[in-house]
Design a protein around this motif. Sequence first.
Motif: not given
Length: 259
Positions: A166, A169-171, A173-174, A178, A235, A237
């Motif tokens: 998780e 995925r946040l880190e 994001w850019d 995936r 993606n 998740d």
Amino acid sequence: MTESPPSPSHQSRTAVVTGASSGIGAATARMLAGAGFHVFCAARRADRVAELADAIDGTPVTCDVTDAGSVAVLADAVGPSLNLLVNNAGGAFGADPVGQADPDDWRRMYDVNVIGLQQVTRALLPALIASGDGMILNVGSTAGRIAYEGGAGYTAAKHGTKVVTETLRLELWDQPVRVCEIAPGMVKTDEFALVRFAGDQEKAEAVYRGVPDPLTADDIADAITWMATRPAHVNVDELVIRPRRQAAQHKVHREPSSE
């Protein structure tokens, strides 16, 4: 009506599968190869990964994910670009209550399921980004979602796998990477339960007793390959996958013994 463009070919795409010497890892390497990936088969048992890589025209890499030097060798073998990393190496050791558990078993589980995953991801992340279409696919567990008696060390480690996924995925994001997780429930493989119970065949067999159709390594490999071959903008998740007979960790329909 405008036709949808054809799905991109996965020929010449590359994948790393850790823990590829047996079980889910070996099955995943075979299925990804069948889908057109060139697979780097990574595991500690050199003879097994060499045999597997030879069978699927892949590349064997002897690698212990808990050893930074060994992981560096894997990164060198992969090179500057990578499309898919399947962090499959893991394991459960022991099933004692918290008050009786061996701390060394807990350290081993955290080391392989969390630290090992982090070391491999860190080493291969530049190559995943450089590909322009990378994917990190972590093999978690339903144990990473719920606690059960005798499983605290393993559930803690697999909760760690889930949270690392998780956070990644946040880190990222850019970035063109995936981040996905597959969380299997009851899967019967040749080694998982046997390793957990230190070679005790009776205890290992009791896990699946009365369940004629638990999931297999091929079931999980098939799901991983599906996740890995979605279009680049999709993606997945997390995918929680159980056999039909398992409604939850504690609720498994078992057939009575005929003996």
